[in-house]
Design an enzyme around this catalytic site. Structure first.
Site, PDB file in Angstrom:
ATOM      1  CG  ASN A 111      -2.364 -15.459  10.682  1.00 16.19           C
ATOM      2  OD1 ASN A 111      -1.972 -15.107   9.670  1.00 16.19           O
ATOM      3  ND2 ASN A 111      -2.987 -16.718  10.708  1.00 16.19           N
ATOM      4  CG  HIS A 113      -7.838 -18.399   9.891  1.00 12.03           C
ATOM      5  ND1 HIS A 113      -7.152 -19.152   9.175  1.00 12.03           N
ATOM      6  CD2 HIS A 113      -9.159 -18.885  10.010  1.00 12.03           C
ATOM      7  CE1 HIS A 113      -7.856 -19.987   8.715  1.00 12.03           C
ATOM      8  NE2 HIS A 113      -9.253 -19.914   9.298  1.00 12.03           N
ATOM      9  CB  SER A 140     -10.204 -14.967  14.089  1.00 12.43           C
ATOM     10  OG  SER A 140     -11.372 -15.705  13.892  1.00 12.43           O
ATOM     11  CG  ASP A 149      -5.421 -21.208  11.249  1.00  7.86           C
ATOM     12  OD1 ASP A 149      -4.633 -20.356  10.963  1.00  7.86           O
ATOM     13  OD2 ASP A 149      -5.562 -21.849  10.207  1.00  7.86           O
TER      14      ASP A 149
HETATM   15  C1  GRF Z   1      -6.929 -13.030   3.746  1.00 12.73           C
HETATM   16  O1  GRF Z   1      -7.982 -13.489   3.366  1.00 12.73           O
HETATM   17  C2  GRF Z   1      -6.148 -13.348   4.981  1.00 12.73           C
HETATM   18  O2  GRF Z   1      -7.312 -13.647   5.974  1.00 12.73           O
HETATM   19  C3  GRF Z   1      -5.495 -14.973   4.813  1.00 12.73           C
HETATM   20  O3  GRF Z   1      -5.071 -14.509   3.579  1.00 12.73           O
HETATM   21  C4  GRF Z   1      -5.570 -13.614   2.899  1.00 12.73           C
HETATM   22  C5  GRF Z   1      -4.414 -12.447   2.593  1.00 12.73           C
HETATM   23  O4  GRF Z   1      -5.040 -11.549   1.425  1.00 12.73           O
HETATM   24  N1  GRF Z   1      -4.790 -15.127   5.884  1.00 12.73           N
HETATM   25  P1  GRF Z   1      -4.170 -10.217   1.397  1.00 12.73           P
HETATM   26  O5  GRF Z   1      -3.051 -10.491   0.785  1.00 12.73           O
HETATM   27  O6  GRF Z   1      -4.054  -9.466   2.591  1.00 12.73           O
HETATM   28  O7  GRF Z   1      -4.823  -9.466   0.056  1.00 12.73           O
END
Ligand code: GRF
Length: 208
Positions: A111, A113, A140, A149
């Site tokens: 994932n 984050h 991260s 997370d």
């Molecule tokens: C990103 O900020 C990611 O870190 C978080 O959700 C957001 C997704 O943005 N988990 P996108 O859909 O990739 O533009």
């Protein structure tokens, strides 16, 4: 036979990280191939981006399942297996996973984050970073484990918090770093052997 790992990207919305992964995977020597983009949200913009890139898409809407999250995930799991997926990358996938999917893909699911974990788990990370007065923020990539997370960190990228930043400005700076970090981390994981926990040493994708 190609040595590329078959990757599914799970999204719920915009899909800008997905786009960065698609772009990176165009390189002939990139060790992963995105074979499926799956969304729980039929209206996710990222689905159009995937289709435009010629990638197979799937929607597994969570709404008909109500509170039965595991039933929703069983369908996702089946869809992933149908596409011969070896690694799963969550990219803005906005559902909290149950132990069923986490355990089914343990060591093979990552994932991204938007914070320097373990700081600022959960949501609204940019506002909370500003409120805390930190001078460095970032993103991260981590393995997905049962604690939200909390999994081992695969890589991180730091960005400065600048005078006058609001949450939106900070989010933009972090997002640009995400777009460098995620392809780098996925490449590292794909180049290792699936199912084996990767070393948790840092990849520093300098956003400057
Ligand atoms: C990103 O900020 C990611 O870190 C978080 O959700 C957001 C997704 O943005 N988990 P996108 O859909 O990739 O533009």
């Amino acid at each position: 036979m190609s040595g590329e790992k078959r990757v599914a990207v799970l999204i719920s919305g915009r899909g800008s990280n997905l786009e960065a992964l698609i772009e990176a995977a165009r390189a002939p020597d990139y060790p992963a191939r995105i074979v499926l983009v799956l969304s729980n949200n039929p209206d996710a913009e990222g689905l159009d981006k995937a289709a435009a890139a010629g990638i197979e898409t799937a929607v597994v809407d969570h709404r008909p399942f109500g509170k039965d999250r595991a039933a929703h995930e069983r369908l996702i799991d089946a869809r992933l297996r149908q596409s011969g997926v070896e690694l799963v990358a969550l990219a803005g996938y906005m559902r909290i996973l149950t132990p069923f999917l986490v355990e089914a893909w343990a060591g093979r699911m990552v994932n991204i984050h938007p914070s320097l974990l373990p700081a600022f788990t959960g949501t609204d990370t940019h506002r909370r970073a500003l409120d805390a007065g930190v001078k460095l923020h970032g993103c991260s990539v981590h393995m997905v484990t049962l604690g939200v997370d909390e999994g081992p960190i695969v890589g991180q990228a730091a960005v400065p918090v600048l005078e006058g930043d609001d949450a939106a400005a900070l989010a933009d700076r972090v997002l640009a770093a995400e777009h460098r970090l995620y392809p780098a981390c996925l490449a590292r994981l794909a180049a290792g052997s699936a199912g084996v926990q990767p070393a948790a040493d840092a990849v520093l994708a300098n956003p400057a």
